[in-house]
Design a protein around this motif. Structure first.
Motif, PDB file in Angstrom:
ATOM      1  N   LEU A  35      31.199  -9.257-110.660  1.00 26.19           N
ATOM      2  CA  LEU A  35      30.801 -10.229-109.643  1.00 26.19           C
ATOM      3  C   LEU A  35      32.022 -10.964-109.101  1.00 26.19           C
ATOM      4  O   LEU A  35      32.883 -11.410-109.863  1.00 26.19           O
ATOM      5  N   LEU A  72      29.900 -13.493-101.554  1.00 27.67           N
ATOM      6  CA  LEU A  72      29.654 -12.975-102.897  1.00 27.67           C
ATOM      7  C   LEU A  72      29.480 -11.468-102.805  1.00 27.67           C
ATOM      8  O   LEU A  72      28.996 -10.934-101.808  1.00 27.67           O
ATOM      9  N   GLN A 108      28.057  -5.401-114.686  1.00 29.61           N
ATOM     10  CA  GLN A 108      28.258  -5.959-113.352  1.00 29.61           C
ATOM     11  C   GLN A 108      29.675  -6.498-113.215  1.00 29.61           C
ATOM     12  O   GLN A 108      30.302  -6.910-114.193  1.00 29.61           O
ATOM     13  N   ARG A 126      36.265 -14.195-110.238  1.00 25.75           N
ATOM     14  CA  ARG A 126      35.778 -12.875-110.613  1.00 25.75           C
ATOM     15  C   ARG A 126      35.353 -12.894-112.077  1.00 25.75           C
ATOM     16  O   ARG A 126      36.079 -13.446-112.925  1.00 25.75           O
ATOM     17  N   ASP A 178      28.613  -8.119-105.646  1.00 25.82           N
ATOM     18  CA  ASP A 178      28.302  -7.718-107.016  1.00 25.82           C
ATOM     19  C   ASP A 178      28.276  -6.199-107.102  1.00 25.82           C
ATOM     20  O   ASP A 178      27.574  -5.541-106.318  1.00 25.82           O
ATOM     21  N   GLY A 192      26.556  -7.316-101.196  1.00 26.17           N
ATOM     22  CA  GLY A 192      27.208  -8.595-100.975  1.00 26.17           C
ATOM     23  C   GLY A 192      27.056  -9.055 -99.549  1.00 26.17           C
ATOM     24  O   GLY A 192      26.504  -8.343 -98.690  1.00 26.17           O
TER      25      GLY A 192
END
Length: 709
Positions: free
Chosen positions: A361, A398, A359, A352, A400, A413
């Protein structure tokens, strides 16, 4: 004698004495005299006024959850339909199992099948093995691919150790992978620093014949803390067909531990494990090709296993963290349908970072190995080919979170998951959150999720029913017919496209409203396709069935396939009102409507799977503290009528649970609890595999004692 058997025997001997003592206490008029006096007294053991309710409404809305985004965020800030069941909710509701506790959340349908079995789901497809719901305990998935669902009798822990249960209604596949289709339930236990010292809990009653649990928490120097616990319970049988015993009594022993360490300022380590042994009775529907073709008989289902989880979290810098988690989970189950020996091994890595401007992520990858051996049980109704199978699952994901403006946030994601059955599955989601003020939170989402095949979809054949022979006209043989449901090697993943809109409002400091609506479109849903009629040869022949072949019976084959489509829609409304520090009123209402149909001009071979979910679910909880040492709670529920997969109709019913507790001393609590008070017994749902009769769940009353020291 095994260690578990010895432990169980020792507990039973001690428990019988405890049960007798507690029942004598319950019936003692002196106790009730003391309770009446206690209602009017405020002693030196009283709690402070600001501790009458554990959390204020603002604190409850600001409770940080992890299941919606895999990072800590408040319930109010989550762009999903999130409901948190707190430790205080569990304690004051008087529930004695995790499935019961889940009834506290809107959109969750939990029907008890007998003393030790449950059908539980979120937003549709309620059945014993609900295959579209992901369930986790401290992040460890307990969904089993063996029957594509959760064996709830194996999911238990000391309820006093649960910190909260996060219930996500709607898909969570982007973060939690396949089978997180209709929802995600994450059961999170307390950190060991919050469970120091000794706690003993005991209860006894008519159905809850006895439960005793003990936990001890200590420290590991300055590095961290630990706890160990032991729990044993014995539950009485229910009934079928009015006064006939269901033979579903159940006892279970469980040992467990948790360890939280901080070896450095940058590192934290979590470890937990459990051993359990379960011995449960059941009344099963026994099928045969000779008269009476179907009859009820008592059976046993024994299970034991263990799980071990490890997690390491490291802070890499001001903006970066790394987490690695691994677990092993094993179960050995002797069941009349099948004997199951299963193990799951899992490892996952997450990174992370907030390095990117505005952001948040999250990147992750994981590997899982499911290893099982399944053989035909005592009933002979299930055949599995191959008996043993290993399945590997690989994934990367993933997500975001992007701040588009001061009060607008987008979350995008996807999970990319590869499994041995269907190959690569892509499960993306898009979420949007708008907070025009500190009192209003509006969110919307669109997601794709899949339910991947399990062993039951591809490898199983089960004798679902035996149809007695019709009367013979002398021309055709009069033979019984075995109805066989078989898996298919090409069974594909079930798919869902989900669209959701929600609104969270806290107009005043003592009132909150949470509204969530959804529209689900399913494709490639499992159904059965009628096959052909064939003969079953036998050494004691009947007249020829086809040609000159000697047969005992006929067999009607149906094959599972992805030939159904479905859509469902509905909404949930939850409100929490605290008119004063002594009162709390919490109401939930859920509306659900759905229909399942066949595509390509075919007809469904069976009942509508969505009909097993009630159209209306309603719940009202009232909590009152008449004196600082006394708590009174009332929980009213309404469950609409449903139709089981076998076509059996279950009438709508209402239920009432009540609890009265007295804080005898700061560390001693005595409570009396009544569950199902409106009916002597209540039918709730019929088991989907058609292996159990419809069971009436009996009213339960028990007394409970908790001591901390």
């Amino acid at each position: 004698m095994s260690a578990f058997q010895a432990l169980s025997l020792l507990h039973r001997v001690r428990l019988r004495a405890l049960v007798c003592q507690l029942w004598q206490l319950l019936l003692d008029p002196v106790l009730w005299s003391v309770l009446v006096v206690g209602l009017s007294l405020t002693s030196s053991f009283s709690r402070a006024q600001d501790e009458l309710l554990e959390l204020s409404l603002d604190e409850l809305l600001d409770v940080e959850v992890v299941s919606a985004s895999k990072r800590l965020e408040s319930v109010f800030d989550a762009s999903a339909a999130v409901f948190v069941i707190t430790a205080e909710d569990i304690r004051r509701s008087g529930v004695t199992s995790i499935p019961e506790a889940l009834r506290l959340a809107p959109g969750v349908d939990a029907a008890q099948l007998d003393s030790n079995k449950w059908a539980l789901s979120v937003r549709g497809y309620t059945q014993r093995f609900a295959n579209k719901l992901q369930v986790l305990i401290d992040g460890r998935p307990v969904y089993s691919p063996v029957f594509s669902g959760v064996f709830w009798d194996a999911q238990d822990t000391m309820l006093e150790d649960i910190e909260r249960i996060e219930v996500i209604r709607g898909p969570g596949a982007t973060l939690w992978g396949a089978n997180a289709v209709n929802g995600v339930i994450n059961i999170i236990t307390k950190r060991t620093e919050d469970t120091q010292g000794t706690l003993i809990s005991a209860l006894a009653g008519n159905q809850e014949r006895g439960t005793i649990a003990a936990r001890y928490g200590g420290s590991v120097g300055a590095m961290g803390n630990y706890r160990v616990f032991a729990r044993y319970f014995d539950r009485a049988e229910n009934r079928v067909s009015g006064e006939d015993a269901a033979a579903d009594e159940w006892e279970q022993s469980r040992l467990g531990f948790r360890l939280d360490l901080n070896p450095s300022d940058r590192d934290s380590v979590f470890a937990s494990g459990e051993l359990f042994n379960s011995n449960a009775g059941e009344t099963v529907t026994s099928l045969s090709l000779t008269e009476p073709f179907s009859e009820l008989q008592p059976e046993r289902q024994d299970a034991d296993g263990y799980n071990l989880s490890l997690r390491w979290d490291r802070t890499l810098g001001a903006d970066d963290t790394l987490s690695i988690q691994a677990f092993v989970d094993t179960v050995d189950r002797d069941w009349q349908l099948a004997d199951i020996d299963r193990a799951a091994y899992d490892v996952a890595v997450e990174y992370r970072t907030t390095r990117l401007s505005n952001q948040n992520l999250i990147l992750g990858a994981g590997y899982r190995l499911n290893d099982d051996r399944i053989t035909t049980g005592a009933s002979g109704r299930v055949t599995v080919v191959p008996e043993s199978r290993q399945e590997e699952v690989f994934n990367i994901f993933l997500q975001d979170e992007i701040s588009l403006a001061a009060n607008v946030r987008a979350t995008i994601g996807s999970k990319f998951e590869y499994n041995d059955f269907t190959g690569l599955e892509v499960q993306p989601s898009v979420r949007l959150l708008w907070q025009p003020s500190s009192m209003v939170s509006l969110w919307a989402s669109a997601s794709r999720a899949v339910r991947t095949p399990g062993r039951a979809d591809r490898d199983y054949s089960i004798v679902f029913d035996v149809v007695p022979p019709p009367s013979s006209d002398g021309l055709l043989p009069s033979l019984p017919t075995a109805v066989l449901v078989s898996g298919h090697p090409d069974f594909d993943a079930e798919e869902l496209m989900a669209y959701e809109i929600g609104l969270k409002v806290r107009p005043t400091a003592n009132l909150s409203l949470d509204f969530a609506s959804f529209y689900f479109e399913y494709d490639d849903i499992r159904t059965v396709v009628p096959g052909g009629l064939s003969c079953i040869p036998d050494v004691a022949p009947f007249p020829g069935c086809l040609g000159d072949q000697a047969t005992q019976a006929t067999e009607f084959l149906t094959v599972q396939g992805n030939l159904a489509i479905a859509d469902s829609r509905g909404f949930e409304l939850s409100t929490d009102w605290r008119p004063s520090p002594r009162w709390r009123l919490q109401g939930n209402y859920s509306f659900f409507s759905g229909v399942e149909d066949a595509r390509e001009g075919l007809s469904l071979g069976g009942s509508d799977g969505l009909a097993t979910t009630p159209r209306h679910l309603a719940s009202l909880r009232l909590g009152y503290i008449p004196a600082s040492s006394v708590e009174a709670d009332l929980w009213l529920r309404y469950v609409d009528e449903v139709v089981s997969l076998t076509g059996a109709e279950i009438d709508a019913y209402s239920s009432a649970d009540a609890r009265l507790a007295w804080q005898v001393q700061p560390k001693v609590e005595l409570a009396i609890v009544g569950k199902g008070l409106l009916n002597d017994a209540q039918e709730q749902l019929l088991s989907a595999p058609n292996d159990l009769p419809l069971t009436e769940i009996r009213r339960s009353v028990f007394v409970q004692l908790r001591v901390n020291f």
